[in-house]
Design a protein around this motif. Sequence first.
Motif, PDB file in Angstrom:
ATOM      1  N   SER A 512      33.122 -26.566   7.692  1.00  0.00           N
ATOM      2  CA  SER A 512      31.686 -26.866   7.612  1.00  0.00           C
ATOM      3  C   SER A 512      31.120 -26.690   6.211  1.00  0.00           C
ATOM      4  O   SER A 512      30.057 -27.228   5.894  1.00  0.00           O
ATOM      5  N   ASP A 587      26.421 -23.467  11.495  1.00  0.00           N
ATOM      6  CA  ASP A 587      26.750 -24.889  11.411  1.00  0.00           C
ATOM      7  C   ASP A 587      25.805 -25.558  10.426  1.00  0.00           C
ATOM      8  O   ASP A 587      24.663 -25.114  10.242  1.00  0.00           O
ATOM      9  N   ASN A 678      28.077 -31.248  15.038  1.00  0.00           N
ATOM     10  CA  ASN A 678      27.151 -31.191  13.907  1.00  0.00           C
ATOM     11  C   ASN A 678      26.832 -32.556  13.299  1.00  0.00           C
ATOM     12  O   ASN A 678      26.230 -32.626  12.228  1.00  0.00           O
TER      13      ASN A 678
END
Length: 693
Positions: A512, A587, A678
Amino acid sequence: MSRIGYLLLLSMLLSAATAMAQDRFEAMQYGSVVDEQGRPVPNVEVRGLWKRLHRSPFPSSLVVTRTDQKGKFAVPLPAGEVSGIEFLVSDESGLVGYVKRDITRLGEPVHKPAKVLLKPGYKYHVEVKDADGNVCEDINVSVMPAFLGKFVQQTDAQGKATIFAPIEHRADAIVAWKRERGIDYVMFDRFGEIAAGRISQLHKSTVEMKLTSWKSYRIRVVDLDKKPLAHVALTPKGIHVIERGLPVTSGNLMTVYTDDKGWADVRVPDNSPHPSILVQKPGWYTYDVTGASLYSDGPIKMVPMIPIKGSVLNPDGSPAEGVPVFFNGANEPTRRFQEFARTDHDGKFYAEVPGNSYCIVFAKTNDLAASPVRLVVHHDRPVQPGTLKLAPMTQVFGKLTDRNGQPLKNGRLSFRQADGKWGEYFETLPVEQRLTQGPKNSSIFNGHYTRADEEGKYEILLPKGQYEISLEKDSQSQQFTINSGEPKELDLQNRMLPERMLRGRLIAADESGCSVAKARILGLAQNLLSNKKFYYASFHASCNSQGEFETKLLDLPYVIAAKSQDERCQGLVFVHPDTDNVDIRLDPVMEVTGTLLEPDGTPVAKRSITANLEFEYDGQTHTAPGKWGTTTDADGRFKLSGLIARQKYTVRVLRDVRPGEIGQRLEFAMHFNTEENNANQDLGEVRIASPEN
């Protein structure tokens, strides 16, 4: 913009600030400029900046002058209490000087002259390019917020410039800007560890900057009679380029002024989220414009400032000199406000408050206070509250204990003296004004605060009246009345719930790019007065470099939100009362887009949309504080930015106000869940199914 255009812009900023302050100067601040050998420096530019302590028609005011042949200068100060008086000095060779003075009060002479030392300062080499990587010539570069005068340089044909800053001045950032081209900035790191994308005060290498293009908001400003207002200053409160993480203050850098028809185009960085714009004009109340008001076809209405004159007497009937007078009130669109004045040698005071408002006027010293005067302030006539007479305050004392009867050390105690009107303001204005300018609530109070000592004992002086008493971290309150000057003993017990220790850890989602180091934590506790609402300010915490934190909590359920230092990643978790350890996944924030349509398929243009985060607890749905907002464009398209992955949201569509209503009303609501991966989401066509009346 050419150099001539820049000088014209600078001249306009100076003339506006000067016009704002004309005929309102009360004292002079004197000073001198010397070099490192103590010799006077003649004919150098001195820029004096200050800010009113309680309210200012502009974020800061500016006076430009030059030293005489003996290196001396004089700067006039405005009426009222002034804080943050700063003097910036620069010469043609790059030498700079800076000094900051303390608060100056109305009528008090300034005895000690300011002494500014001209010496070498920090030097920064800057290179500016556009979004395609091409060097940019003639771009303004400076440190913020000292961005005027010789502290501004322009890039050369290679896109380079060298700027200077006083060593004593704690600048926020280096900024590069051009009204036709765009803007960028690089923030200084003040915490000793240079974070990615930041620089130090002693930065030696070239600072590379890349311009972000502008987006523009077309705004019109009118008075309460819908007549256009010219020369209104519109100032974005901050500069926020997403790639730079946090925003920086803008000062007057991007200020524009309305034309004779009340129109102005306000520019902010193209990807700037949720801009907030100050609307400012001498003689009119300053307030923020955000959200739907920036996209609405309707104009922004300004409220005029109305004079309030009166006097204060001592208990023996003599004029009370130097007594602080406070004005607390509320109205729309400015909502709540606070003003301040101080009596002169004749005991008289003068202040200005927003029109169409409900206001409480009260005066107090260390041991004397006058009974509050309640006023309705119309927008077209001055107000005279009459005479306020001081009287001795009542001594209230006692002991604070916790729920187990033990002394509550250093406990904070507040006494709120409510106005008791609760909306009576609505009955004092004509119906037309009541519907358009009426406040959402008029519960205005005069607050008094104290703390207990190590033994839990407290003491405070209060004027006569009815009070609501609250203890720190105790949502339950009680009533208390003072109707005589006799001392009163009042013992209080804090009935807050027991505390527990919570330890947490942030975990970055795989691949991420999220950083858990020094992330910020906010805890939201369930309100003791309602099992359906949660409130802010339960606790704040910061993670260490490994993303770990610990804090004390009340024995309540919590919603805990985590945000990375660069604000690009967020996480959220619900914590039950019996939880001691918690992991929070970070996230990247995401965007949700869609197109809002009428039932017949017609795009819904310029309509306000909000998104609230929801969660389940004890079989009920709760809405967390805070919301995400946007407005549909001409084709009905909308984009909600900064949402958290793997959460449930409710989208609400608001309709315009109808005759006889105050405030926008809910028209349509829908629910959606953000995705696990995401990725940005597109809700497609969202049709308003059944409008509510």
